[in-house]
Structure formats: C-alpha cells, structure tokens
Scaffold this motif. Structure first.
Motif, mmCIF file in Angstrom:
data_model
loop_
_atom_site.group_PDB
_atom_site.id
_atom_site.type_symbol
_atom_site.label_atom_id
_atom_site.label_comp_id
_atom_site.label_asym_id
_atom_site.label_seq_id
_atom_site.Cartn_x
_atom_site.Cartn_y
_atom_site.Cartn_z
ATOM 1 N N TYR A 152 0.825 -1.201 0.000
ATOM 2 C CA TYR A 152 0.000 0.000 0.000
ATOM 3 C C TYR A 152 0.865 1.260 0.000
ATOM 4 C CZ TYR A 152 -4.466 -2.388 0.800
ATOM 5 O OH TYR A 152 -5.595 -3.151 0.653
ATOM 6 N N ILE A 153 1.973 1.204 0.727
ATOM 7 C CA ILE A 153 2.868 2.353 0.825
ATOM 8 C C ILE A 153 4.299 1.867 0.630
ATOM 9 C CG2 ILE A 153 3.733 4.204 2.303
ATOM 10 C CD1 ILE A 153 1.084 4.208 3.759
ATOM 11 N N ARG A 154 5.048 2.575 -0.217
ATOM 12 C CA ARG A 154 6.442 2.203 -0.445
ATOM 13 C C ARG A 154 7.271 3.449 -0.710
ATOM 14 N NH1 ARG A 154 9.165 -1.089 -5.528
ATOM 15 N NH2 ARG A 154 11.260 -1.131 -4.668
ATOM 16 N N GLU A 155 8.449 3.473 -0.123
ATOM 17 C CA GLU A 155 9.408 4.548 -0.383
ATOM 18 C C GLU A 155 10.284 4.154 -1.562
ATOM 19 O OE1 GLU A 155 9.575 7.451 1.256
ATOM 20 O OE2 GLU A 155 7.928 6.886 2.588
ATOM 21 N N ARG A 156 10.445 5.078 -2.504
ATOM 22 C CA ARG A 156 11.282 4.794 -3.669
ATOM 23 C C ARG A 156 12.015 6.061 -4.070
ATOM 24 N NH1 ARG A 156 9.456 1.274 -8.955
ATOM 25 N NH2 ARG A 156 11.299 1.609 -10.225
ATOM 26 N N ARG A 338 23.787 8.096 -4.099
ATOM 27 C CA ARG A 338 23.734 8.028 -2.636
ATOM 28 C C ARG A 338 24.720 8.916 -1.900
ATOM 29 N NH1 ARG A 338 26.440 2.532 -0.286
ATOM 30 N NH2 ARG A 338 28.219 2.347 -1.663
ATOM 31 N N TRP A 339 25.737 9.459 -2.581
ATOM 32 C CA TRP A 339 26.743 10.256 -1.890
ATOM 33 C C TRP A 339 26.664 11.728 -2.282
ATOM 34 C CZ3 TRP A 339 28.823 8.179 2.127
ATOM 35 C CH2 TRP A 339 29.126 6.814 2.173
ATOM 36 N N VAL A 340 26.847 12.586 -1.296
ATOM 37 C CA VAL A 340 26.993 14.021 -1.532
ATOM 38 C C VAL A 340 28.269 14.474 -0.834
ATOM 39 C CG1 VAL A 340 26.035 16.315 -1.172
ATOM 40 C CG2 VAL A 340 24.506 14.397 -1.694
ATOM 41 N N LEU A 341 29.181 15.074 -1.600
ATOM 42 C CA LEU A 341 30.445 15.555 -1.047
ATOM 43 C C LEU A 341 30.446 17.075 -0.976
ATOM 44 C CD1 LEU A 341 31.183 12.590 -1.708
ATOM 45 C CD2 LEU A 341 33.487 13.397 -2.248
ATOM 46 N N SER A 342 30.931 17.596 0.115
ATOM 47 C CA SER A 342 31.015 19.043 0.291
ATOM 48 C C SER A 342 32.332 19.384 0.962
ATOM 49 C CB SER A 342 29.845 19.557 1.129
ATOM 50 O OG SER A 342 29.835 18.939 2.409
ATOM 51 N N GLY A 343 32.831 20.587 0.685
ATOM 52 C CA GLY A 343 34.108 20.986 1.257
ATOM 53 C C GLY A 343 34.476 22.401 0.873
ATOM 54 N N TRP A 407 18.696 8.701 0.944
ATOM 55 C CA TRP A 407 19.274 7.374 1.161
ATOM 56 C C TRP A 407 19.018 6.911 2.587
ATOM 57 C CZ3 TRP A 407 20.444 4.848 -2.997
ATOM 58 C CH2 TRP A 407 21.071 3.612 -2.897
ATOM 59 N N PRO A 408 18.457 5.708 2.775
ATOM 60 C CA PRO A 408 18.087 5.276 4.128
ATOM 61 C C PRO A 408 19.269 4.779 4.937
ATOM 62 C CG PRO A 408 17.592 3.537 2.562
ATOM 63 C CD PRO A 408 18.074 4.717 1.750
ATOM 64 N N GLU A 409 19.116 4.809 6.240
ATOM 65 C CA GLU A 409 20.068 4.157 7.131
ATOM 66 C C GLU A 409 19.980 2.654 6.889
ATOM 67 O OE1 GLU A 409 21.087 2.043 10.871
ATOM 68 O OE2 GLU A 409 19.079 2.280 10.028
ATOM 69 N N LEU A 414 16.223 -2.392 5.806
ATOM 70 C CA LEU A 414 15.856 -3.810 5.756
ATOM 71 C C LEU A 414 14.365 -4.024 5.977
ATOM 72 C CD1 LEU A 414 18.885 -5.238 7.755
ATOM 73 C CD2 LEU A 414 18.511 -5.364 5.292
ATOM 74 N N LEU A 415 13.662 -2.997 6.412
ATOM 75 C CA LEU A 415 12.220 -3.102 6.604
ATOM 76 C C LEU A 415 11.440 -2.673 5.376
ATOM 77 C CD1 LEU A 415 11.840 -1.697 10.226
ATOM 78 C CD2 LEU A 415 12.105 -4.073 9.493
ATOM 79 N N SER A 416 12.141 -2.214 4.340
ATOM 80 C CA SER A 416 11.407 -1.676 3.200
ATOM 81 C C SER A 416 11.938 -2.128 1.850
ATOM 82 C CB SER A 416 11.454 -0.139 3.235
ATOM 83 O OG SER A 416 12.794 0.328 3.213
#
Length: 417
Positions: A152-156, A338-343, A407-409, A414-416
């Motif tokens: 019914y509900i999903r994160e994508r 998934r990665w964001v770099l800053s500096g 990006w999830p922890e 693992l739950l989704s």
C-alpha cells in the motif's frame, strides 16, 4: 457524493497515511481506475486542504496517447487540478518493453514530483491488479515477498508511492464513475493476450467457481505482507548482530551469519545489495543462493554492481568499481545516487571514484583494515587528474562525504526493501 462514493472515499482514506503531505501527486492514465482515484482523491484533498497535482505519462508507443493525455488534462482542469504530461522518448525497440516502460514511468513521475516539491504520489492500482500480480508471481514460484504483492505504501528514491485502492475492485470503481456520468478511456492493450498480465486477468475470471476472486487474492497478498513484515523485522534484528556498516560498505561476521535460518540469510543478502547498489528488482533467487554459499565458503563474487569479498573471518559487501567508474558529479550533487560531497570552495573540481589512479595517493589506506577493492569505488574529489580529497579513506583535506537525504540508514532499509 453518492453513498457508493462515500464508501470508496472512506476505504481510500483508511489506506492513506494519517497525515497527508501538503502537496500530493496523482498519476492518471485516463483509464477507469486512475480517473476514479482522481475524483475520489480530490474530495479528500479539498476536505484536508491538500494541494493535488496530476500527471500523465505518454510512453510514445501509441498514436492515441497524445490525445488521451490531453483528455486527462481537460478532466483535471474541470476538477481544478493542475496537470502535466510527461513524455518518454527512451524506447529503442530492444529489450523488455513492458519492463522498460514501467521503469521509465516511475522515473518520470519521481522527477516530476521532486520538481514540484511533492513527497508522495498516489497510484491507481486496484484489487484486480493485486490479484493479477499474485497469479503471475505464482507462475514464477515466488516466495512470501513475491506473493505479498504490491505494498500500500512504499518509499522509492525519496518519494512515497501510495496505492490506496488495492482492496477495491475495478467493477466498483467503474460503477462509481458510471453513476456520476464520468467517462474514462479504455486502453486497447488491456485486451491483448500476448501480455502476461492479460493472461492472468483471463485466468482469474475462470477461478470464480473455486471461490478465488480479485478480492480474495488481494486479501491473501495482505496476509502474506504481514508475514513478510515479521520476517523483515527478524532480518533487521539479525543484521544488528552480525553486520557492521563501514562508510558505504557492509561487513558481516561469517560465523554469526551461518547460524541464521536460510530464509533470513537470503533476506539479509538481498537487503545489503539493495542498500549498496540501489533499490530495484532484487537479484534472482539462484544468484542470491550463490552469494549465500560464497559467504559460507569464504569466496569472492560479484552481483548487481556489488563485490562480495572475504577477509579473515569476515565478508565485505561493497560497490563494484566498474559500476561507478564513469560516473561524475559536481560537489553538492548526488554521486552514485547516494553520496553528496562538500568541502572548501574550489573551481574545476568534480566527484569521481577513487579508482586505481587515486588509491596510491592515500598512504595509509592499509591501516583502514578494509579490502582494497572496497576503497577503489569510494567517492573522491578530483581536479583534472589530481586527487584533492577522498573523505571515506581518511584523506579528507576539509571535505566530507554524506549520504544523500533520500538514502536510508542501513538497518532501517531492511524493513522496506
């Protein structure tokens, strides 16, 4: 609103989040299901002061598609709902048409939602769609996850997909539209038996004497979804005991892994690969079994853009260099999804993989205790051919690497998956 409409509205609202986002998208193809959802959801949105936006994806595969999208725009305008047509130009005649069209549809809708600052999109899938999905997956000998159907509900990719009509039949929705003298468009592909979904639809019509209906199969899927949730929670608890996250990699203790039930081993492997390489279709069952065996036997292998690397009594899962070798992004943009770099502010720099050219510049990489291959695919800052920074390998020079907001922890993911 008719009594039938009120009943449908209550069913839909019960399947939506308790608190709706202030801006909500809805995908409308013009078919009876999505048109009914647009009308019903508009009533809900008005009552709860939610701004509703609609979009139609034109796959460019039928000459009628442009006119159908224009028709949807007219119907949305009557309801006071902004509308946009999203056009896909990607079909080159090769590969699985339905699969590519489906992926393109979700990609276009996701980009549309983010462009309009929406965090959720409602989709018009029904109990019939759910039942057909279950039947098709039965034919592929699916397990609990596959037979639990569509959620019914999903994160994508940072967007919440809502399917509030999975318990409602097409017949009910078309009855609602007919009672209100509301038209809809019939897609001719819905009668083309060369597609597996249409074959499943035809097969379902012949199962009624056994008491098997769209609603009963949708209920079976819901029951199995509860079983899947329990297995996912067991997998998450097991992961906390045997798996450690190091940067963007996952390291598992082989002895602890071997003590897990085989189903939990498989789910953990699928979850790790999805977290590292990105959510998508999970690897085939046979490939997952090969990874389980590789972990048990301390062997290396590659799957879905991930490397499986034994090191001592541990096994590492990391991004494969070949999967990111050609990717580049500007600082503060998302790299490898998934990665964001800053500096420090600098001109002419870009984010690329550390690779074979960059690793020799990091003198103390061996002290990190990670497999060499895991370091090669880590994000680094380059200016031309000169390495400026590689934050994940202790060569920061003032730069930081963080996961993108969507990006999830790991353990939560693992739950989704």
């Amino acid at each position: 609103m008719t009594d039938q409409g009120e009943t449908l509205r209550r069913e839909i609202r019960a399947r939506l989040p308790e608190r709706l986002p202030p801006r909500l998208g809805i995908a409308v193809s013009g078919g009876g299901d999505s048109v009914a959802l647009m009308h019903l959801l508009q009533d809900i949105a008005q009552f709860e002061q939610v701004a509703l936006y609609s979009a139609t994806v034109d796959h460019g595969l039928r000459p009628e598609a442009e006119a159908e999208a224009a028709w949807v725009a007219e119907q949305a305008a009557i309801l006071g709902i902004p509308h946009e047509t999203l056009i896909w130009w990607g079909w080159d005649g090769a590969g699985n048409l339905q699969d590519q069209a489906r992926q393109a549809r979700y990609r276009l809708l996701k980009d549309w939602a983010k462009r309009n600052e929406m965090t959720a999109i409602a989709l018009g899938h029904t109990a019939d769609d759910q039942a057909e999905t279950v039947l098709m997956r039965l034919g592929r000998t699916a397990g609990v996850t596959g037979l639990s159907g569509m959620p019914y509900i999903r994160e994508r990719d940072g967007i919440t997909l809502l399917r509030p009509m999975l318990g409602i039949t097409r017949k009910s929705l078309r009855g609602f539209l007919s009672a209100g003298n509301v038209d809809w468009i019939e897609d001719p592909s819905n009668h083309d038996s060369k597609f597996d979904r249409i074959k499943a639809r035809e097969a379902l019509s012949g199962l009624a004497p056994l008491g098997i209906s769209a609603q009963s199969l949708a209920r079976v899927a819901e029951n199995l979804a509860q079983a899947r949730e329990a297995l996912d929670r067991y997998t998450q608890e097991s992961a906390r005991k045997v798996a450690v996250v190091d940067g963007g990699d996952v390291c598992i203790d082989r002895s602890g892994f071997e003590l897990l039930p085989s189903e939990i081993q498989r789910r953990l492997i699928i979850g790790i690969i999805a977290w590292i390489a990105g959510q998508g279709y999970p690897p085939r069952s046979a490939a997952v079994d090969q990874v389980v065996a590789a972990v048990r036997d301390g062997l290396a292998m590659t799957l879905s853009g991930c490397l499986v690397i034994p090191k001592g009594d541990k096994t590492w899962f990391c991004r494969e260099l070949n999967a990111v070798a050609t990717q580049a992004a500007a600082p503060t943009e998302v790299w490898d999804n998934r990665w964001v770099l800053s500096g420090p502010e600098a001109s002419g720099v870009e984010v690329r993989a550390l690779g074979e050219a960059g690793l020799p510049e990091v003198q103390n990489w061996r002290a990190l205790g990670k497999p060499r291959q895991a370091l090669l695919s880590s994000p680094a800052v380059w200016k031309g051919e000169s390495l400026i920074a590689a934050p994940l390998v202790d060569y920061s020079n003032g730069w930081r690497a963080k996961f993108a907001p969507h990006w999830p922890e790991f353990y939560s993911s693992l739950l989704s998956h």
